[in-house]
Design a protein around this motif. Structure first.
Motif, PDB file in Angstrom:
ATOM      1  N   ILE A 142      88.513 -31.122  49.236  1.00 50.62           N
ATOM      2  CA  ILE A 142      87.452 -31.078  50.248  1.00 50.62           C
ATOM      3  C   ILE A 142      86.174 -31.716  49.718  1.00 50.62           C
ATOM      4  N   ILE A 143      85.819 -31.385  48.471  1.00 55.64           N
ATOM      5  CA  ILE A 143      84.572 -31.895  47.892  1.00 55.64           C
ATOM      6  C   ILE A 143      84.674 -33.381  47.554  1.00 55.64           C
ATOM      7  N   SER A 144      85.751 -33.780  46.882  1.00 54.10           N
ATOM      8  CA  SER A 144      85.863 -35.166  46.441  1.00 54.10           C
ATOM      9  C   SER A 144      85.991 -36.133  47.615  1.00 54.10           C
ATOM     10  N   ASN A 145      86.582 -35.673  48.714  1.00 52.43           N
ATOM     11  CA  ASN A 145      86.726 -36.526  49.892  1.00 52.43           C
ATOM     12  C   ASN A 145      85.596 -36.330  50.906  1.00 52.43           C
ATOM     13  N   ARG A 146      84.634 -35.483  50.548  1.00 52.65           N
ATOM     14  CA  ARG A 146      83.437 -35.252  51.373  1.00 52.65           C
ATOM     15  C   ARG A 146      83.804 -34.942  52.827  1.00 52.65           C
ATOM     16  N   ILE A 147      84.803 -34.092  52.978  1.00 50.54           N
ATOM     17  CA  ILE A 147      85.299 -33.762  54.313  1.00 50.54           C
ATOM     18  C   ILE A 147      84.206 -33.143  55.177  1.00 50.54           C
ATOM     19  N   ALA A 171      84.672 -20.375  34.554  1.00 48.92           N
ATOM     20  CA  ALA A 171      83.664 -20.748  35.546  1.00 48.92           C
ATOM     21  C   ALA A 171      83.093 -22.139  35.266  1.00 48.92           C
ATOM     22  N   ILE A 172      82.786 -22.411  34.003  1.00 50.94           N
ATOM     23  CA  ILE A 172      82.246 -23.722  33.633  1.00 50.94           C
ATOM     24  C   ILE A 172      83.300 -24.802  33.829  1.00 50.94           C
ATOM     25  N   ASP A 173      84.530 -24.516  33.425  1.00 56.55           N
ATOM     26  CA  ASP A 173      85.592 -25.504  33.614  1.00 56.55           C
ATOM     27  C   ASP A 173      85.824 -25.791  35.087  1.00 56.55           C
ATOM     28  N   MET A 174      85.702 -24.779  35.940  1.00 60.21           N
ATOM     29  CA  MET A 174      85.884 -25.012  37.366  1.00 60.21           C
ATOM     30  C   MET A 174      84.799 -25.941  37.896  1.00 60.21           C
ATOM     31  N   HIS A 175      83.578 -25.801  37.383  1.00 56.52           N
ATOM     32  CA  HIS A 175      82.524 -26.740  37.775  1.00 56.52           C
ATOM     33  C   HIS A 175      82.904 -28.162  37.353  1.00 56.52           C
ATOM     34  N   LEU A 176      83.387 -28.329  36.125  1.00 61.26           N
ATOM     35  CA  LEU A 176      83.784 -29.654  35.651  1.00 61.26           C
ATOM     36  C   LEU A 176      84.934 -30.207  36.491  1.00 61.26           C
ATOM     37  N   PHE A 177      85.857 -29.356  36.863  1.00 61.56           N
ATOM     38  CA  PHE A 177      87.001 -29.752  37.682  1.00 61.56           C
ATOM     39  C   PHE A 177      86.556 -30.259  39.051  1.00 61.56           C
ATOM     40  N   LEU A 178      85.562 -29.591  39.637  1.00 61.37           N
ATOM     41  CA  LEU A 178      85.105 -29.949  40.983  1.00 61.37           C
ATOM     42  C   LEU A 178      84.107 -31.102  40.992  1.00 61.37           C
ATOM     43  N   PHE A 179      83.220 -31.144  39.982  1.00 60.59           N
ATOM     44  CA  PHE A 179      82.081 -32.061  40.067  1.00 60.59           C
ATOM     45  C   PHE A 179      81.941 -33.024  38.887  1.00 60.59           C
ATOM     46  N   GLY A 180      82.731 -32.865  37.848  1.00 68.20           N
ATOM     47  CA  GLY A 180      82.648 -33.781  36.720  1.00 68.20           C
ATOM     48  C   GLY A 180      81.585 -33.392  35.706  1.00 68.20           C
ATOM     49  N   SER A 181      81.336 -34.297  34.777  1.00 64.03           N
ATOM     50  CA  SER A 181      80.436 -34.048  33.654  1.00 64.03           C
ATOM     51  C   SER A 181      78.989 -33.950  34.121  1.00 64.03           C
ATOM     52  N   PRO A 182      78.258 -32.913  33.693  1.00 65.12           N
ATOM     53  CA  PRO A 182      76.874 -32.740  34.136  1.00 65.12           C
ATOM     54  C   PRO A 182      75.879 -33.513  33.274  1.00 65.12           C
ATOM     55  N   ILE A 221      79.814 -23.374  48.231  1.00 68.90           N
ATOM     56  CA  ILE A 221      79.240 -24.715  48.209  1.00 68.90           C
ATOM     57  C   ILE A 221      78.527 -24.987  49.521  1.00 68.90           C
ATOM     58  N   ASP A 222      77.318 -25.506  49.419  1.00 66.14           N
ATOM     59  CA  ASP A 222      76.550 -25.903  50.599  1.00 66.14           C
ATOM     60  C   ASP A 222      76.584 -27.411  50.753  1.00 66.14           C
ATOM     61  N   THR A 223      76.832 -27.864  51.969  1.00 68.65           N
ATOM     62  CA  THR A 223      76.637 -29.262  52.349  1.00 68.65           C
ATOM     63  C   THR A 223      75.501 -29.258  53.379  1.00 68.65           C
ATOM     64  N   PRO A 224      75.021 -30.403  53.843  1.00 66.52           N
ATOM     65  CA  PRO A 224      73.896 -30.387  54.785  1.00 66.52           C
ATOM     66  C   PRO A 224      74.111 -29.516  56.017  1.00 66.52           C
ATOM     67  N   ASN A 225      75.348 -29.391  56.488  1.00 62.34           N
ATOM     68  CA  ASN A 225      75.573 -28.657  57.743  1.00 62.34           C
ATOM     69  C   ASN A 225      76.555 -27.498  57.638  1.00 62.34           C
ATOM     70  N   THR A 226      77.158 -27.307  56.483  1.00 66.92           N
ATOM     71  CA  THR A 226      78.182 -26.271  56.367  1.00 66.92           C
ATOM     72  C   THR A 226      78.047 -25.497  55.064  1.00 66.92           C
ATOM     73  N   LYS A 227      78.684 -24.339  55.072  1.00 66.29           N
ATOM     74  CA  LYS A 227      78.839 -23.535  53.860  1.00 66.29           C
ATOM     75  C   LYS A 227      80.338 -23.356  53.643  1.00 66.29           C
ATOM     76  N   ILE A 228      80.796 -23.649  52.439  1.00 66.84           N
ATOM     77  CA  ILE A 228      82.219 -23.571  52.106  1.00 66.84           C
ATOM     78  C   ILE A 228      82.398 -22.504  51.033  1.00 66.84           C
ATOM     79  N   HIS A 229      83.212 -21.506  51.317  1.00 68.00           N
ATOM     80  CA  HIS A 229      83.370 -20.386  50.384  1.00 68.00           C
ATOM     81  C   HIS A 229      84.853 -20.112  50.131  1.00 68.00           C
TER      82      HIS A 229
END
Length: 330
Positions: free
Chosen positions: A138-143, A184-195, A249-257
């Motif tokens: 969902i996140i990587s494809n910006r659904i 928790a930190i690894d899940m962030h890396l999995f979803l969003f990559g290196s900070p 996760i918040d996007t401009p118009n939605t909340k994804i939980h």
């Protein structure tokens, strides 16, 4: 040379986490378990009879054996030396998280695995969970648009003032930071990559000095237009019955939980993704599909000679972030 589809393996360490891995190893059609290394004499006696394999008292006893892979399920403080010795022997290694307690040691092990052309994976099992994989999709494809903020929480009730002192709650490599924090930190890396930046906001040692039982941190990505992620971990919450990893996760118009069972989208769009709607078929099920899928991924990379280091590369980065949080003054 290993016959394709016939992976011989040794398990090192037979503590609590081994109870989640050994059944998957034994029932895996492409793995033959040849032995278990465990220093506790009583455990060796029980395991050798229960699983009908030899049990050895230390790592030196297996170095002469002919096997392909090893599952290292020991406390984190032992990871570096054991893993280094087996990678040098050209063995494929599955290592429980964290990789090591020193980022430079973790990087050294990664480079050693690549030099010896062997698979090296770490036990970040949530990466293989169907729900968290769908979150990544969902996140990587910006659904639902670009993520603008995220909160990842892992809360549980592991320790209290009466908890016995073990490696899990004593000394470096113990505590919530090296347990829940890893996931928790690894899940962030999995979803969003290196900070770009990680800041420790708070740390609490509730039951023993130097052991982090709660912490919060924030993660920034300079290339994501102000995106920020908050990490909240607590393994001493007496109000919680069972540990859980939740993501919002918040996007401009939605909340994804998600709570690991379903994904709920609210706001401009409303939708629910249930785990029942996702592909969850596995050949063996014990604690969850993710354990079998993790095992399948490790075995496939070896039998097909298709080594993939993405998991362990993020594991090395995770160790660096954890070390920075551990050393941080707040």
């Amino acid at each position: 040379m290993m016959a394709k589809g016939n992976l011989t393996a040794i398990v090192v360490g037979a503590g609590r986490i081994a109870l989640s891995h050994i059944p998957h190893i034994i029932f895996h059609s492409n793995i033959e378990l040849l032995g278990i290394v465990e220093p506790n004499r009583l455990m060796r006696f029980v395991l050798s009879r229960l699983f009908k394999v030899p049990a050895y008292s230390d790592i030196k006893a297996i170095t002469h054996l002919d096997f392909d892979a090893v599952f290292i399920l020991t406390p984190p403080s032992s990871h570096y030396e054991i893993t280094k010795s087996l990678l040098k022997l050209g063995k494929h290694v599955f290592l429980e998280k964290p990789v090591t307690l020193k980022p430079e040691h973790s990087q050294e092990l990664l480079e050693l695995a690549k030099e010896n052309f062997v698979q090296f994976s770490s036990g970040y099992v949530y990466r293989y969970h169907p729900i968290y994989n769908e979150m990544r999709n969902i996140i990587s494809n910006r659904i639902y648009g670009d993520a603008i903020s995220c909160k990842i929480e892992m809360i549980g009730n592991v320790v209290n003032e009466d908890a016995p002192k073990t490696w899990r709650n004593t000394g470096r490599g113990s505590g919530c930071l090296y347990d829940y924090g890893c996931h928790a930190i690894d899940m962030h890396l999995f979803l969003f990559g290196s900070p770009s930046t990680v800041n420790c906001l708070s740390k609490e040692s509730i039951f023993q000095e130097g052991v982090v039982d709660r912490f919060t941190a924030e993660i920034f990505h300079d290339d994501k237009c102000g995106f920020k992620s908050e990490i909240i971990c607590d393994w001493a919450n007496s109000q919680v019955r069972k540990a859980g990893l939740s993501i919002e996760i918040d996007t401009p118009n939605t909340k994804i939980h998600t709570d690991g069972q379903k994904i709920t989208v609210t706001g401009g769009t409303s939708k629910v993704y249930s785990i029942k709607d996702l592909e969850t078929d596995v050949s063996f099920y014990l604690r969850g599909e993710e354990f079998q899928l993790q095992m399948d991924s490790f075995v496939f990379s070896i039998t097909e000679n298709d080594h993939n280091y993405a998991n362990i590369e993020d594991g090395v980065l995770c160790d660096s972030i954890i070390s920075d949080i551990f050393e941080a003054t707040v």
